[in-house]
Motif scaffolding. Sequence first.
Motif, PDB file in Angstrom:
ATOM      1  N   SER A 185      -1.647  -4.661   2.480  1.00 25.83           N
ATOM      2  CA  SER A 185      -1.766  -3.606   3.507  1.00 25.83           C
ATOM      3  C   SER A 185      -0.607  -3.655   4.495  1.00 25.83           C
ATOM      4  O   SER A 185       0.177  -4.580   4.495  1.00 25.83           O
ATOM      5  CB  SER A 185      -3.080  -3.760   4.249  1.00 25.83           C
ATOM      6  OG  SER A 185      -3.163  -5.044   4.820  1.00 25.83           O
ATOM      7  N   SER A 226       0.099   5.739  -5.197  1.00 27.47           N
ATOM      8  CA  SER A 226      -0.584   5.697  -3.902  1.00 27.47           C
ATOM      9  C   SER A 226      -1.609   4.569  -3.860  1.00 27.47           C
ATOM     10  O   SER A 226      -2.760   4.764  -3.464  1.00 27.47           O
ATOM     11  CB  SER A 226      -1.267   7.042  -3.613  1.00 27.47           C
ATOM     12  OG  SER A 226      -0.331   8.097  -3.613  1.00 27.47           O
ATOM     13  N   ALA A 273       0.842  -1.199   0.000  1.00 25.96           N
ATOM     14  CA  ALA A 273       0.000   0.000   0.000  1.00 25.96           C
ATOM     15  C   ALA A 273       0.875   1.246   0.000  1.00 25.96           C
ATOM     16  O   ALA A 273       1.895   1.304   0.693  1.00 25.96           O
ATOM     17  CB  ALA A 273      -0.918   0.000   1.218  1.00 25.96           C
ATOM     18  N   ASP A 319      -7.538  -1.346  -4.454  1.00 28.62           N
ATOM     19  CA  ASP A 319      -7.193  -1.326  -5.878  1.00 28.62           C
ATOM     20  C   ASP A 319      -6.840  -2.726  -6.387  1.00 28.62           C
ATOM     21  O   ASP A 319      -6.607  -2.900  -7.593  1.00 28.62           O
ATOM     22  CB  ASP A 319      -6.015  -0.384  -6.129  1.00 28.62           C
ATOM     23  CG  ASP A 319      -6.363   1.068  -5.871  1.00 28.62           C
ATOM     24  OD1 ASP A 319      -5.527   1.765  -5.250  1.00 28.62           O
ATOM     25  OD2 ASP A 319      -7.449   1.500  -6.281  1.00 28.62           O
ATOM     26  N   LYS A 357      -3.875   1.402  -2.994  1.00 35.00           N
ATOM     27  CA  LYS A 357      -4.561   0.978  -1.781  1.00 35.00           C
ATOM     28  C   LYS A 357      -4.974  -0.480  -1.925  1.00 35.00           C
ATOM     29  O   LYS A 357      -5.128  -0.975  -3.055  1.00 35.00           O
ATOM     30  CB  LYS A 357      -5.808   1.830  -1.566  1.00 35.00           C
ATOM     31  CG  LYS A 357      -5.570   3.317  -1.628  1.00 35.00           C
ATOM     32  CD  LYS A 357      -6.885   4.069  -1.693  1.00 35.00           C
ATOM     33  CE  LYS A 357      -6.672   5.557  -1.919  1.00 35.00           C
ATOM     34  NZ  LYS A 357      -7.947   6.275  -2.114  1.00 35.00           N
TER      35      LYS A 357
END
Length: 120
Positions: free
Chosen positions: A120, A85, A14, A90, A87
């Motif tokens: 994450s 960026s 992430a 995505d 996440k």
Amino acid sequence: QVQLVESGGGLVQAGGSLRLSCAASGRTFSRYAMGWFRRAPGKEREWVATISWSGGSTYYADSVKGLFTITRDIAKNTVYLQMNSLKPEDTAVYYCAADRAPTMSTPDYWGQGTQVTVSS
């Protein structure tokens, strides 16, 4: 035979970045709008971004606006999706598409997809 071949997917943490590429072969797509879609696990396919045949106009889903950038190299018959960026949400299979109409509502051609996984 017309082909759209995506590449550049992979595993990223992430906040990281990836650049997807879509190489078109079998015909010239200079007069086609090109776009990216994605399908997350258990979800419907969603549109991500579109670039006009000239490259002069770009459109983005609200969820990626300001984070993803779509570009194209007409001479190379290639379209790119720069994703910054990233996440976990995505995470999806990303598909390249080509449409003679700028709306990208019913693409004429699809790639096979490339997996993007954001941890994450």
